[in-house]
Design a protein around this motif. Structure first.
Motif, mmCIF file in Angstrom:
data_model
loop_
_atom_site.group_PDB
_atom_site.id
_atom_site.type_symbol
_atom_site.label_atom_id
_atom_site.label_comp_id
_atom_site.label_asym_id
_atom_site.label_seq_id
_atom_site.Cartn_x
_atom_site.Cartn_y
_atom_site.Cartn_z
ATOM 1 N N ARG A 52 -1.912 -2.300 4.045
ATOM 2 C CA ARG A 52 -2.147 -3.081 2.826
ATOM 3 C C ARG A 52 -3.411 -3.898 2.996
ATOM 4 O O ARG A 52 -3.772 -4.288 4.091
ATOM 5 C CB ARG A 52 -0.972 -4.024 2.575
ATOM 6 C CG ARG A 52 0.280 -3.313 2.186
ATOM 7 C CD ARG A 52 1.406 -4.216 1.806
ATOM 8 N NE ARG A 52 1.210 -5.604 2.215
ATOM 9 C CZ ARG A 52 2.043 -6.566 1.920
ATOM 10 N NH1 ARG A 52 3.111 -6.314 1.213
ATOM 11 N NH2 ARG A 52 1.823 -7.779 2.313
ATOM 12 N N ILE A 53 -4.085 -4.185 1.888
ATOM 13 C CA ILE A 53 -5.280 -5.023 1.889
ATOM 14 C C ILE A 53 -4.906 -6.384 1.329
ATOM 15 O O ILE A 53 -4.357 -6.474 0.222
ATOM 16 C CB ILE A 53 -6.398 -4.394 1.030
ATOM 17 C CG1 ILE A 53 -6.810 -3.052 1.619
ATOM 18 C CG2 ILE A 53 -7.584 -5.322 0.947
ATOM 19 C CD1 ILE A 53 -7.858 -2.346 0.809
ATOM 20 N N ASP A 54 -5.205 -7.422 2.072
ATOM 21 C CA ASP A 54 -4.919 -8.804 1.675
ATOM 22 C C ASP A 54 -3.483 -8.936 1.184
ATOM 23 O O ASP A 54 -2.554 -8.541 1.871
ATOM 24 C CB ASP A 54 -5.914 -9.283 0.621
ATOM 25 C CG ASP A 54 -7.308 -9.499 1.194
ATOM 26 O OD1 ASP A 54 -7.403 -9.738 2.409
ATOM 27 O OD2 ASP A 54 -8.275 -9.421 0.435
ATOM 28 N N ASN A 55 -3.309 -9.498 -0.007
ATOM 29 C CA ASN A 55 -1.958 -9.731 -0.539
ATOM 30 C C ASN A 55 -1.573 -8.737 -1.624
ATOM 31 O O ASN A 55 -0.647 -8.991 -2.386
ATOM 32 C CB ASN A 55 -1.854 -11.162 -1.085
ATOM 33 C CG ASN A 55 -1.983 -12.184 0.017
ATOM 34 O OD1 ASN A 55 -1.497 -11.953 1.121
ATOM 35 N ND2 ASN A 55 -2.623 -13.286 -0.264
ATOM 36 N N ASP A 58 0.664 -3.007 -3.085
ATOM 37 C CA ASP A 58 0.637 -1.565 -2.902
ATOM 38 C C ASP A 58 0.009 -1.213 -1.548
ATOM 39 O O ASP A 58 -0.985 -1.792 -1.147
ATOM 40 C CB ASP A 58 -0.174 -0.917 -4.033
ATOM 41 C CG ASP A 58 0.062 0.572 -4.135
ATOM 42 O OD1 ASP A 58 0.994 1.061 -3.482
ATOM 43 O OD2 ASP A 58 -0.689 1.225 -4.869
ATOM 44 N N SER A 59 0.612 -0.261 -0.841
ATOM 45 C CA SER A 59 0.031 0.161 0.434
ATOM 46 C C SER A 59 -0.911 1.345 0.199
ATOM 47 O O SER A 59 -0.744 2.115 -0.742
ATOM 48 C CB SER A 59 1.122 0.537 1.431
ATOM 49 O OG SER A 59 1.853 1.626 0.943
ATOM 50 N N LEU A 60 -1.909 1.463 1.048
ATOM 51 C CA LEU A 60 -2.912 2.514 0.942
ATOM 52 C C LEU A 60 -2.913 3.345 2.215
ATOM 53 O O LEU A 60 -2.523 2.874 3.280
ATOM 54 C CB LEU A 60 -4.306 1.906 0.740
ATOM 55 C CG LEU A 60 -4.477 0.988 -0.464
ATOM 56 C CD1 LEU A 60 -5.813 0.278 -0.394
ATOM 57 C CD2 LEU A 60 -4.365 1.791 -1.748
ATOM 58 N N ASN A 61 -3.360 4.590 2.109
ATOM 59 C CA ASN A 61 -3.511 5.451 3.274
ATOM 60 C C ASN A 61 -4.970 5.440 3.703
ATOM 61 O O ASN A 61 -5.860 5.758 2.923
ATOM 62 C CB ASN A 61 -3.077 6.886 2.955
ATOM 63 C CG ASN A 61 -1.587 6.990 2.772
ATOM 64 O OD1 ASN A 61 -0.822 6.347 3.466
ATOM 65 N ND2 ASN A 61 -1.174 7.813 1.827
ATOM 66 N N PHE A 62 -5.223 5.070 4.965
ATOM 67 C CA PHE A 62 -6.559 5.031 5.515
ATOM 68 C C PHE A 62 -6.715 6.152 6.536
ATOM 69 O O PHE A 62 -5.852 6.352 7.379
ATOM 70 C CB PHE A 62 -6.844 3.684 6.186
ATOM 71 C CG PHE A 62 -7.012 2.559 5.209
ATOM 72 C CD1 PHE A 62 -8.248 2.283 4.676
ATOM 73 C CD2 PHE A 62 -5.920 1.797 4.823
ATOM 74 C CE1 PHE A 62 -8.411 1.247 3.772
ATOM 75 C CE2 PHE A 62 -6.077 0.767 3.920
ATOM 76 C CZ PHE A 62 -7.322 0.497 3.384
ATOM 77 N N THR A 77 -9.327 3.070 -7.076
ATOM 78 C CA THR A 77 -8.497 2.135 -6.304
ATOM 79 C C THR A 77 -9.012 0.715 -6.460
ATOM 80 O O THR A 77 -8.223 -0.224 -6.624
ATOM 81 C CB THR A 77 -8.495 2.534 -4.819
ATOM 82 O OG1 THR A 77 -8.041 3.877 -4.692
ATOM 83 C CG2 THR A 77 -7.613 1.631 -3.999
ATOM 84 N N VAL A 78 -10.333 0.537 -6.442
ATOM 85 C CA VAL A 78 -10.923 -0.785 -6.617
ATOM 86 C C VAL A 78 -10.572 -1.336 -7.998
ATOM 87 O O VAL A 78 -10.197 -2.507 -8.140
ATOM 88 C CB VAL A 78 -12.452 -0.733 -6.404
ATOM 89 C CG1 VAL A 78 -13.105 -2.047 -6.801
ATOM 90 C CG2 VAL A 78 -12.778 -0.384 -4.961
ATOM 91 N N ASN A 79 -10.656 -0.504 -9.038
ATOM 92 C CA ASN A 79 -10.294 -0.952 -10.392
ATOM 93 C C ASN A 79 -8.807 -1.265 -10.493
ATOM 94 O O ASN A 79 -8.419 -2.235 -11.137
ATOM 95 C CB ASN A 79 -10.671 0.116 -11.422
ATOM 96 C CG ASN A 79 -12.165 0.221 -11.615
ATOM 97 O OD1 ASN A 79 -12.898 -0.727 -11.348
ATOM 98 N ND2 ASN A 79 -12.615 1.385 -12.051
ATOM 99 N N TYR A 80 -7.975 -0.462 -9.874
ATOM 100 C CA TYR A 80 -6.523 -0.665 -9.911
ATOM 101 C C TYR A 80 -6.137 -1.981 -9.243
ATOM 102 O O TYR A 80 -5.294 -2.724 -9.744
ATOM 103 C CB TYR A 80 -5.813 0.509 -9.235
ATOM 104 C CG TYR A 80 -4.338 0.306 -9.061
ATOM 105 C CD1 TYR A 80 -3.469 0.367 -10.149
ATOM 106 C CD2 TYR A 80 -3.798 0.067 -7.810
ATOM 107 C CE1 TYR A 80 -2.104 0.185 -9.990
ATOM 108 C CE2 TYR A 80 -2.443 -0.112 -7.639
ATOM 109 C CZ TYR A 80 -1.596 -0.055 -8.727
ATOM 110 O OH TYR A 80 -0.253 -0.238 -8.567
ATOM 111 N N LEU A 81 -6.774 -2.276 -8.109
ATOM 112 C CA LEU A 81 -6.453 -3.505 -7.381
ATOM 113 C C LEU A 81 -7.238 -4.708 -7.883
ATOM 114 O O LEU A 81 -7.068 -5.820 -7.392
ATOM 115 C CB LEU A 81 -6.735 -3.305 -5.888
ATOM 116 C CG LEU A 81 -5.870 -2.259 -5.193
ATOM 117 C CD1 LEU A 81 -6.326 -2.076 -3.753
ATOM 118 C CD2 LEU A 81 -4.406 -2.636 -5.237
ATOM 119 N N ILE A 82 -8.103 -4.497 -8.889
ATOM 120 C CA ILE A 82 -8.956 -5.546 -9.468
ATOM 121 C C ILE A 82 -9.698 -6.281 -8.355
ATOM 122 O O ILE A 82 -9.591 -7.486 -8.176
ATOM 123 C CB ILE A 82 -8.140 -6.520 -10.348
ATOM 124 C CG1 ILE A 82 -7.247 -5.756 -11.311
ATOM 125 C CG2 ILE A 82 -9.060 -7.464 -11.108
ATOM 126 C CD1 ILE A 82 -6.257 -6.627 -12.034
#
Length: 89
Positions: A52-55, A58-62, A77-82
């Motif tokens: 996960r990124i910050d708070n 949603d978890s992401l696959n890296f 992904t950037v737009n989704y996570l604002i």
């Protein structure tokens, strides 16, 4: 005067056989475990980690790429996570 010079030379030769160290010797500390995390390894040696990124909930696959110099996220992904992002050339 000759006796004084002979005494200085003798003292110099006396200490010449002793080892002299110019720098402190660096001794590596014993290795210790820092952390553990689960990962998935696909065919071809591809390693994927779920994180996960910050708070963001949603978890992401890296994907680990040994030749990469940074982290890349796709624009959706950037737009989704604002998230705000910086473009570095």
């Amino acid at each position: 005067m000759k006796l004084f010079l002979l005494a200085i030379i003798y003292i110099g030769l006396l200490f010449a056989g002793k080892p002299v160290f110019a720098q402190e010797e660096f001794i590596m500390p014993e290795a210790s475990l820092l952390t553990r995390f689960p990962f998935t390894q696909l065919s071809g040696g591809i390693v994927i980690i779920k994180a996960r990124i910050d708070n963001y909930p949603d978890s992401l696959n890296f994907v680990f790429d040994t030749g990469s110099g940074g982290i890349s996220l796709d624009s959706m992904t950037v737009n989704y996570l604002i998230m705000t992002f910086i473009i570095i050339y």
